[in-house]
Design a protein around this motif. Structure first.
Motif, PDB file in Angstrom:
ATOM      1  N   SER A  56       0.831  -1.198   0.000  1.00  0.00           N
ATOM      2  CA  SER A  56       0.000   0.000   0.000  1.00  0.00           C
ATOM      3  C   SER A  56       0.866   1.249   0.000  1.00  0.00           C
ATOM      4  CB  SER A  56      -0.900   0.011   1.241  1.00  0.00           C
ATOM      5  OG  SER A  56      -1.675  -1.165   1.291  1.00  0.00           O
ATOM      6  N   THR A  57       0.294   2.343  -0.445  1.00  0.00           N
ATOM      7  CA  THR A  57       0.965   3.639  -0.407  1.00  0.00           C
ATOM      8  C   THR A  57       0.394   4.445   0.742  1.00  0.00           C
ATOM      9  OG1 THR A  57       1.256   3.619  -2.801  1.00  0.00           O
ATOM     10  CG2 THR A  57       1.450   5.752  -1.695  1.00  0.00           C
ATOM     11  N   SER A  58       1.265   4.995   1.573  1.00  0.00           N
ATOM     12  CA  SER A  58       0.873   5.878   2.665  1.00  0.00           C
ATOM     13  C   SER A  58       1.286   7.296   2.314  1.00  0.00           C
ATOM     14  CB  SER A  58       1.586   5.502   3.971  1.00  0.00           C
ATOM     15  OG  SER A  58       1.102   4.303   4.487  1.00  0.00           O
ATOM     16  N   GLY A  59       0.572   8.229   2.873  1.00  0.00           N
ATOM     17  CA  GLY A  59       0.962   9.618   2.705  1.00  0.00           C
ATOM     18  C   GLY A  59       0.450  10.456   3.851  1.00  0.00           C
ATOM     19  N   TYR A  60       1.194  11.508   4.149  1.00  0.00           N
ATOM     20  CA  TYR A  60       0.725  12.468   5.144  1.00  0.00           C
ATOM     21  C   TYR A  60       1.240  13.843   4.765  1.00  0.00           C
ATOM     22  CZ  TYR A  60       5.371  11.833   7.298  1.00  0.00           C
ATOM     23  OH  TYR A  60       6.716  11.741   7.526  1.00  0.00           O
ATOM     24  N   ILE A  61       0.558  14.842   5.319  1.00  0.00           N
ATOM     25  CA  ILE A  61       1.015  16.224   5.186  1.00  0.00           C
ATOM     26  C   ILE A  61       0.653  16.946   6.478  1.00  0.00           C
ATOM     27  CG2 ILE A  61      -1.101  16.918   3.969  1.00  0.00           C
ATOM     28  CD1 ILE A  61       0.714  18.950   2.409  1.00  0.00           C
ATOM     29  N   PHE A  62       1.610  17.708   7.020  1.00  0.00           N
ATOM     30  CA  PHE A  62       1.405  18.476   8.241  1.00  0.00           C
ATOM     31  C   PHE A  62       1.586  19.957   7.953  1.00  0.00           C
ATOM     32  CE2 PHE A  62       2.170  14.334   9.983  1.00  0.00           C
ATOM     33  CZ  PHE A  62       1.302  14.295  11.061  1.00  0.00           C
ATOM     34  N   PHE A  63       0.723  20.749   8.589  1.00  0.00           N
ATOM     35  CA  PHE A  63       0.746  22.197   8.451  1.00  0.00           C
ATOM     36  C   PHE A  63       1.062  22.820   9.799  1.00  0.00           C
ATOM     37  CE2 PHE A  63      -1.953  20.573   5.200  1.00  0.00           C
ATOM     38  CZ  PHE A  63      -1.822  21.421   4.122  1.00  0.00           C
ATOM     39  N   LEU A  64       1.851  23.876   9.777  1.00  0.00           N
ATOM     40  CA  LEU A  64       2.103  24.667  10.977  1.00  0.00           C
ATOM     41  C   LEU A  64       1.708  26.094  10.637  1.00  0.00           C
ATOM     42  CD1 LEU A  64       3.189  24.515  13.879  1.00  0.00           C
ATOM     43  CD2 LEU A  64       5.406  25.233  12.976  1.00  0.00           C
ATOM     44  N   ASN A  65       0.729  26.606  11.370  1.00  0.00           N
ATOM     45  CA  ASN A  65       0.194  27.949  11.128  1.00  0.00           C
ATOM     46  C   ASN A  65      -0.160  28.183   9.658  1.00  0.00           C
ATOM     47  OD1 ASN A  65       0.560  28.235  13.826  1.00  0.00           O
ATOM     48  ND2 ASN A  65       1.483  30.246  13.696  1.00  0.00           N
ATOM     49  N   GLY A  66      -0.832  27.207   9.079  1.00  0.00           N
ATOM     50  CA  GLY A  66      -1.391  27.374   7.747  1.00  0.00           C
ATOM     51  C   GLY A  66      -0.519  26.948   6.585  1.00  0.00           C
ATOM     52  N   GLY A  67       0.758  26.666   6.813  1.00  0.00           N
ATOM     53  CA  GLY A  67       1.641  26.281   5.712  1.00  0.00           C
ATOM     54  C   GLY A  67       2.193  24.884   5.907  1.00  0.00           C
ATOM     55  N   PRO A  68       2.345  24.127   4.822  1.00  0.00           N
ATOM     56  CA  PRO A  68       2.887  22.774   4.956  1.00  0.00           C
ATOM     57  C   PRO A  68       4.342  22.794   5.410  1.00  0.00           C
ATOM     58  CG  PRO A  68       2.643  23.359   2.642  1.00  0.00           C
ATOM     59  CD  PRO A  68       2.060  24.479   3.433  1.00  0.00           C
ATOM     60  N   ILE A  69       4.667  21.924   6.386  1.00  0.00           N
ATOM     61  CA  ILE A  69       6.057  21.856   6.867  1.00  0.00           C
ATOM     62  C   ILE A  69       6.647  20.457   6.779  1.00  0.00           C
ATOM     63  CG2 ILE A  69       5.842  23.829   8.430  1.00  0.00           C
ATOM     64  CD1 ILE A  69       5.773  21.672  10.714  1.00  0.00           C
ATOM     65  N   SER A  70       5.794  19.458   6.637  1.00  0.00           N
ATOM     66  CA  SER A  70       6.292  18.081   6.545  1.00  0.00           C
ATOM     67  C   SER A  70       5.300  17.261   5.741  1.00  0.00           C
ATOM     68  CB  SER A  70       6.448  17.491   7.950  1.00  0.00           C
ATOM     69  OG  SER A  70       6.876  16.144   7.874  1.00  0.00           O
ATOM     70  N   TRP A  71       5.817  16.454   4.810  1.00  0.00           N
ATOM     71  CA  TRP A  71       4.951  15.605   4.008  1.00  0.00           C
ATOM     72  C   TRP A  71       5.743  14.415   3.517  1.00  0.00           C
ATOM     73  CZ3 TRP A  71       6.429  20.548   2.817  1.00  0.00           C
ATOM     74  CH2 TRP A  71       7.358  20.697   1.786  1.00  0.00           C
ATOM     75  N   ALA A  72       5.018  13.367   3.203  1.00  0.00           N
ATOM     76  CA  ALA A  72       5.674  12.158   2.702  1.00  0.00           C
ATOM     77  C   ALA A  72       4.674  11.327   1.922  1.00  0.00           C
ATOM     78  CB  ALA A  72       6.236  11.327   3.854  1.00  0.00           C
ATOM     79  N   SER A  73       5.204  10.588   0.970  1.00  0.00           N
ATOM     80  CA  SER A  73       4.453   9.584   0.231  1.00  0.00           C
ATOM     81  C   SER A  73       5.399   8.410   0.040  1.00  0.00           C
ATOM     82  CB  SER A  73       4.015  10.150  -1.117  1.00  0.00           C
ATOM     83  OG  SER A  73       3.374   9.141  -1.884  1.00  0.00           O
ATOM     84  N   TYR A  74       4.989   7.215   0.462  1.00  0.00           N
ATOM     85  CA  TYR A  74       5.911   6.088   0.419  1.00  0.00           C
ATOM     86  C   TYR A  74       5.146   4.769   0.396  1.00  0.00           C
ATOM     87  CZ  TYR A  74       4.639   6.276   5.310  1.00  0.00           C
ATOM     88  OH  TYR A  74       3.918   6.319   6.475  1.00  0.00           O
ATOM     89  N   LEU A  75       5.802   3.732  -0.114  1.00  0.00           N
ATOM     90  CA  LEU A  75       5.246   2.386  -0.038  1.00  0.00           C
ATOM     91  C   LEU A  75       5.425   1.869   1.381  1.00  0.00           C
ATOM     92  CD1 LEU A  75       6.408   0.495  -3.262  1.00  0.00           C
ATOM     93  CD2 LEU A  75       4.096   1.207  -2.647  1.00  0.00           C
ATOM     94  N   GLN A  76       4.400   1.226   1.900  1.00  0.00           N
ATOM     95  CA  GLN A  76       4.506   0.636   3.220  1.00  0.00           C
ATOM     96  C   GLN A  76       5.499  -0.525   3.169  1.00  0.00           C
ATOM     97  OE1 GLN A  76       0.459  -0.242   4.418  1.00  0.00           O
ATOM     98  NE2 GLN A  76      -0.005   1.930   4.721  1.00  0.00           N
TER      99      GLN A  76
END
Length: 168
Positions: A56-76
């Motif tokens: 499966s493919t996982s992904g996440y994105i995190f925002f700090l005060n409205g702007g993205p600061i961390s993200w990833a897309s990867y195979l589990q």
């Protein structure tokens, strides 16, 4: 690259067209010092979508005060046997990132070592939800910003999610 794939030139042109068409886009953060820092994250998984190994493919994105600061897309790392297991693995990694980000901001990083068993992941998730380290909320498919990290999307959906990521 000693032997580029046959579609390499087409891919290169596609990337360059995309970049030239998005030159005016940028990330905006709320810089009002009266507003407390707020970390918001989205995560998703696309179950068994890799046709070669059914991971499966996982992904996440995190925002700090409205702007993205961390993200990833990867195979589990392992094959999930159900959509639930795939989502649990994605959520585990997202929670680890949610814990890591504030620690990294104060310069106390923790290990990102992977756990191996679904029960350990489930207990990890339960612990952090129970201790209110993270708050899990259902997000409609339309507003699932992590979808951009987990699967190919129609251009209109891709453009909508990019706008949401960049401008809220």
């Amino acid at each position: 690259m000693s032997k580029p794939p046959s579609n390499f030139e087409a891919c290169k042109k596609h990337v360059l067209r995309y970049l030239s068409g998005t030159i005016n886009r940028g990330i905006k953060y709320n810089t009002n010092s009266n507003v407390p820092l707020k970390l918001i994250g989205y995560c998703d998984a696309s179950w068994g979508d890799n046709h070669e190994n059914r991971r499966s493919t996982s992904g996440y994105i995190f925002f700090l005060n409205g702007g993205p600061i961390s993200w990833a897309s990867y195979l589990q790392t392992t094959v999930a046997l159900s959509t639930v297991e795939s989502e649990v693995m994605a959520l585990t990694e997202a929670i680890k990132e949610a814990i890591y980000i504030p620690e990294a901001l104060v310069d106390h990083p923790t290990s990102h070592r992977r756990t191996k068993h679904i029960e350990i992941r489930r207990e990890f998730i339960k612990f952090h939800i129970g201790h209110e380290t993270v708050k899990i909320e259902r997000v409609s498919t339309k507003d699932q910003l992590a979808d951009i990290m987990t699967k190919p999307l129609r251009q209109d959906i891709h453009n909508y999610l990019v706008q949401m990521i960049l401008h809220g």
